[in-house]
Structure formats: structure tokens, C-alpha cells
Scaffold this active site. Structure first.
Site, mmCIF file in Angstrom:
data_model
loop_
_atom_site.group_PDB
_atom_site.id
_atom_site.type_symbol
_atom_site.label_atom_id
_atom_site.label_comp_id
_atom_site.label_asym_id
_atom_site.label_seq_id
_atom_site.Cartn_x
_atom_site.Cartn_y
_atom_site.Cartn_z
ATOM 1 N N HIS A 1 -8.440 -4.583 -0.223
ATOM 2 C CA HIS A 1 -7.154 -3.996 0.145
ATOM 3 C C HIS A 1 -6.501 -4.705 1.335
ATOM 4 O O HIS A 1 -5.281 -4.816 1.386
ATOM 5 C CB HIS A 1 -7.336 -2.507 0.466
ATOM 6 N N ASP B 1 -10.109 -4.064 -4.724
ATOM 7 C CA ASP B 1 -9.493 -3.184 -3.725
ATOM 8 C C ASP B 1 -10.321 -1.910 -3.620
ATOM 9 O O ASP B 1 -10.485 -1.180 -4.593
ATOM 10 C CB ASP B 1 -8.049 -2.864 -4.133
ATOM 11 N N SER C 1 0.827 -1.192 0.000
ATOM 12 C CA SER C 1 0.000 0.000 0.000
ATOM 13 C C SER C 1 0.874 1.259 0.000
ATOM 14 O O SER C 1 1.690 1.450 -0.907
ATOM 15 C CB SER C 1 -0.965 -0.034 1.193
#
Length: 150
Positions: A117, A86, A17
């Protein structure tokens, strides 16, 4: 080969991320110094910090993590993992980074169907697929690179 250089050639950088920003930055710097790392793993990566919120086609001034502008100059194998659902960093960010990598350093990406995610690992826990894909990347891309450079 100096000790510090040899150690860099054995390092696998892993950015998830927001962590994909510092990971791409460091991988690019190591490449520029002539000592690229052994590999780069980007999980749920972002094209750039601003592009998570805005659909820009170019990098804006002040963007802290312009990954899309960095991955093309990284001379290490790059493995991209991204969930197709996501909800935080859109799936197309992973696709865009994969396509921006130099073709010779593009490991086959792992698009996790239906994953969001924060649930890739838990979604694949029972099947072991997450670790199988990581192991494949490390064995086929990173060990091979290390052997060729030794």
C-alpha cells in the site's frame, strides 16, 4: 467556452487510498455538470469505505466513499494504479474499480507486482516506471482529450 469550464477541462484529479473517495465524488459531480475533468488517477483506491473491512457485494447506507457506484458515471479518462500485495486496501478493489469504469474511459491499469500500500513509488524509484506510466496516461489520454475538446 467560459474560463471556469476551460480550467476544469485541464484539471487532473489524483486520489490515493482514502483520497480516492473525494476524487471520485468530484469527478462524478464535474461530469454531471457537463464539464468533466481532463483525467482521474486512482492510486491504491478503495471500492468503498466499508468494503475495505467487509466483503459486501452492495453499498451499505452511510458509506462515505462508494467509489464503485461513482466511477461508472465519470466521463473522464481513469487510470488505476494498485500494488498486487496491498496489505491495507486489497488488490481486488483496484481491479473492481477498473472494471466498473466506462470502457471508453478506461486507461490501461498499472498493477505493480509485489507492491504494498505504501511502497509503490519507492519500489519503482530506480526504474522510473512509476513516472513513465503517469506520463503515458497524461500524454496519451489527457492531452488527446484536451485537443479534441478545444
Amino acid at each position: 467556452m467560459a474560463f471556469a469550464t476551460a480550467c476544469r477541462l485541464q484539471i487532473i484529479l489524483y486520489g490515493r487510498s482514502l483520497g480516492s473517495g473525494p476524487t471520485c465524488y468530484l469527478a462524478q459531480k464535474l461530469t454531471e455538470e457537463g464539464t468533466p475533468c481532463a483525467g482521474v488517477i486512482l492510486q491504491s483506491p478503495l471500492l468503498s469505505a466499508y468494503r475495505v473491512v467487509f466483503d459486501f457485494r452492495f453499498t451499505m447506507s452511510g458509506d462515505m466513499f462508494p467509489n464503485i457506484d461513482r466511477v461508472g458515471s465519470i466521463e473522464s479518462p481513469i487510470f488505476v494504479i494498485h500494488g498486487t500485495r496491498d496489505e491495507i486496501v486489497p488488490f481486488w478493489h483496484g481491479e473492481g474499480l477498473f472494471l466498473a469504469c466506462q470502457r471508453r474511459f478506461r486507461a490501461r491499469p498499472f498493477w505493480v507486482d509485489g507492491a504494498g500500500h505504501n511502497n509503490i513509488e519507492s519500489l519503482l524509484r530506480d526504474s522510473g516506471a512509476f513516472f513513465e506510466h503517469l506520463r503515458y496516461f497524461l500524454d496519451e489520454w489527457c492531452r488527446e482529450r484536451d485537443a479534441h475538446l478545444s
